[in-house]
Enzyme design. Structure first.
Site, PDB file in Angstrom:
ATOM      1  N   PHE A 136       1.147   5.100   0.894  1.00 59.21           N
ATOM      2  CA  PHE A 136       0.572   6.111   1.777  1.00 59.21           C
ATOM      3  C   PHE A 136       1.117   7.478   1.383  1.00 59.21           C
ATOM      4  O   PHE A 136       2.289   7.613   1.004  1.00 59.21           O
ATOM      5  CB  PHE A 136       0.938   5.830   3.238  1.00 59.21           C
ATOM      6  CG  PHE A 136       0.415   4.522   3.756  1.00 59.21           C
ATOM      7  CD1 PHE A 136      -0.801   4.445   4.418  1.00 59.21           C
ATOM      8  CD2 PHE A 136       1.140   3.349   3.591  1.00 59.21           C
ATOM      9  CE1 PHE A 136      -1.291   3.244   4.897  1.00 59.21           C
ATOM     10  CE2 PHE A 136       0.665   2.131   4.064  1.00 59.21           C
ATOM     11  CZ  PHE A 136      -0.551   2.076   4.721  1.00 59.21           C
ATOM     12  N   THR A 150       0.845  -1.192   0.000  1.00 61.52           N
ATOM     13  CA  THR A 150       0.000   0.000   0.000  1.00 61.52           C
ATOM     14  C   THR A 150       0.877   1.238   0.000  1.00 61.52           C
ATOM     15  O   THR A 150       1.889   1.304   0.707  1.00 61.52           O
ATOM     16  CB  THR A 150      -0.939   0.024   1.227  1.00 61.52           C
ATOM     17  OG1 THR A 150      -1.885  -1.040   1.104  1.00 61.52           O
ATOM     18  CG2 THR A 150      -1.702   1.342   1.311  1.00 61.52           C
TER      19      THR A 150
END
Length: 377
Positions: free
Chosen positions: A282, A280
């Site tokens: 960020f 992921t």
């Protein structure tokens, strides 16, 4: 029968003439650029270009050729403009971003992150800033944005894209509703775990709670265990907290090892996401428009004229300035059916002439351009 070699020789001769005429045209474009330098006229003259395309298209002898001629000369004009952008002296300020040696961070720096304690976002925050900063959990993406814009938080941390489930569209849209800028990014590998009360067996579980992204990332695991029903939560950590507080062995959560430690849960299975190299990305947001001197990535949002070929012409500014585009994400524009804005990431630094050149061209030709941030990848 047509002799193919003779036809190809003719095409070669014509192509050489086209190249010669193109270079002559670019020499004249240089004269036009000098005139615009002296008079301060803008590079793009839409009315002149449209009138010229109409005239040139009318010289052709078929509907297909008319469209082709318009397309050909539209590209030639676009190339000419890109050349003029590169030679014209510019006094305008493309952005208001200020360069800093490094992001200002102190022990009392307040950083809002999405989710409750134990979330992946909290882990990303600690990995990026260290554990010395003052981390504050927030239950919504919007809450993080508001805290930063109002100065309650120095920085905010939000997930923006997952390697297996794609962009988190809500956060793309939120970026436009606030004046915050992206000042950093952090990419973290995400290993999803099935978390339950100590002593729970897999066959006892009936309901699994997690964020929609967590459930999507573990869809194959859920299918294999068909007796389990997935229920959406605000975050993976909130799901773990619920299971811990409810004390119900028919419940489980999909979340991180950190969440298991935070809420005293047992890991029944780990790495249950379908994409084993699941990561992921960020974003780190700040209130001020600043960029570190060694930043090498930029995030932009661009709105285009609603006409054929506009996306190509805008993106070609990156091509002609040797800039690599790493992401493009489209989002519908509210209230304007079938019109879209594009979120684009490119490699580069605001100090680079090529970046400045591309931004000037896009700023003049797009309906709207906003630089969301320049940061280290």
């Amino acid at each position: 029968m047509v002799d193919l070699k003779i036809s190809r020789d003719k095409i070669d001769q014509i192509d050489r003439q086209i190249v010669k005429l193109f270079e002559e045209r670019m020499e004249v474009a240089n004269e036009v650029a000098k005139y615009k330098i002296e008079t301060g006229k803008p590079v793009l003259d839409k009315e002149r270009e449209e009138a010229k395309l109409d005239t040139l298209g009318a010289l052709s002898h078929s509907t297909f050729n008319e469209r082709a001629v318009r397309e050909l000369f539209s590209q030639i004009m676009s190339i000419s403009r890109k050349y003029q952008y590169s030679v014209l002296p510019h006094k305008d300020i493309v952005t208001n971003f200020k360069k800093v040696e490094k992001l200002p961070v102190k022990e009392d720096t307040a950083v809002y992150y999405f989710g409750v304690s134990g979330s992946h976002t909290q882990q990303a925050m600690e990995n990026f800033f260290g554990k010395e900063v003052k981390g504050i959990s927030c239950v919504s993406f919007q809450g993080v944005m508001e805290a930063v814009e109002k100065g309650v938080a120095d920085y905010g941390v939000l997930p923006i894209e997952n390697s297996s489930t794609g962009g988190i569209t809500a956060n793309y849209d939120l970026l436009l509703n606030y004046k915050n800028s992206i000042v950093g990014e952090y990419v973290m590998r995400i290993d999803q775990c099935l978390l339950a009360l100590p002593g729970t067996k897999l066959e006892e579980i009936k309901e699994v709670y997690s964020h929609p992204q967590g459930l999507a990332q573990c869809s194959e695991f859920m299918k294999k265990n068909s007796g389990i029903h997935g229920i959406e939560c605000d975050s993976t950590a909130a799901a773990a907290k619920k299971v811990s507080e409810d004390k119900d062995k028919t419940q489980a959560a999909i979340g991180s090892r950190r969440a298991a430690e935070e809420y005293g849960l047992e890991i029944l299975a780990d790495g249950i996401q379908k994409e084993k190299n699941n990561c992921t990305r960020f974003i780190i947001i700040g209130r001020d428009e600043i960029y570190e001197e060694d930043s090498d990535k930029m995030a932009l949002v661009i709105e285009l004229p609603h006409k054929s070929g506009s996306l190509y012409r805008i993106l070609s500014h990156f091509l002609y300035n040797d800039l690599n585009m790493t992401l493009i994400e489209s989002r519908p524009i509210p209230g304007r059916n079938w019109e879209y804005r594009f979120f684009v990431d490119i490699e580069g630094n605001l100090d680079m002439p090529g970046v400045q050149n591309a931004l000037r061209g896009i700023k003049e030709e797009a309906k709207h351009l906003r630089v969301l941030g320049n940061f280290k990848s």
